[in-house]
Design an enzyme around this catalytic site. Structure first.
Site, short mmCIF file in Angstrom:
data_model
loop_
_atom_site.label_atom_id
_atom_site.label_comp_id
_atom_site.label_asym_id
_atom_site.label_seq_id
_atom_site.Cartn_x
_atom_site.Cartn_y
_atom_site.Cartn_z
N GLY A 124 0.80 -1.21 0.00
CA GLY A 124 0.00 0.00 0.00
C GLY A 124 0.83 1.27 0.00
O GLY A 124 0.29 2.36 0.05
N CYS A 125 2.14 1.12 -0.06
CA CYS A 125 3.03 2.28 -0.10
C CYS A 125 3.58 2.44 -1.51
O CYS A 125 3.89 1.45 -2.17
CB CYS A 125 4.18 2.10 0.88
SG CYS A 125 3.65 1.95 2.60
#
Length: 136
Positions: free
Chosen positions: A49-50
């Site tokens: 998610g980064c």
């Protein structure tokens, strides 16, 4: 509820005139943080998610949460350092009770990070809270 190191950071941020100075301070916090050992940069420690590469390596010692982290982006390394000041050394129950959005809001991070950085920060917080919830 925040750790003394985080409270110091809040005080330091209050003295800085603009967001650019605060941004530079976050980057400096990342530079000052020791790098994560390469052997710990594995899929199990990678945060999904980064936008950039992010690894968090947690340890629970005597009921207290500790973690190390690293990223290939300097601002993200700085955000990891900020999260360490917020969470490191807390009990597992305290980790879950921290209102990270409100605490980080005291630094002005909520308004000044890009959507991608905000999503990545949220993913790191969710990872930390999930680890604490599992260990509790």
């Amino acid at each position: 509820m925040a750790q003394p190191g985080f409270e110091e950071l809040v005080e330091d941020f209050e003295f800085l005139e603009d967001w650019e100075d605060r941004y530079r301070m976050v980057i400096e916090l990342g530079r000052d943080m020791p790098p994560l050992e390469e052997a710990l940069k594995v899929p199990a420690t990678k945060v999904d998610g980064c936008a950039s590469q992010v690894w968090l390596h947690p340890r629970i010692e005597s009921g207290r949460f500790h973690f190390e982290g690293d990223s290939d982006a300097m601002i993200v390394r700085g955000l990891i350092a900020v999260l360490r000041r917020l969470y490191d050394g807390l009990s597992l129950a305290e980790i879950v009770a921290v209102d990270a959005r409100a605490e980080l809001g005291r630094l002005g991070l909520n308004e000044h990070l890009s959507a991608q950085r905000s999503n990545g920060l949220r993913a790191m917080i969710e990872r930390i809270r999930g680890i604490a919830a599992e260990g509790a």
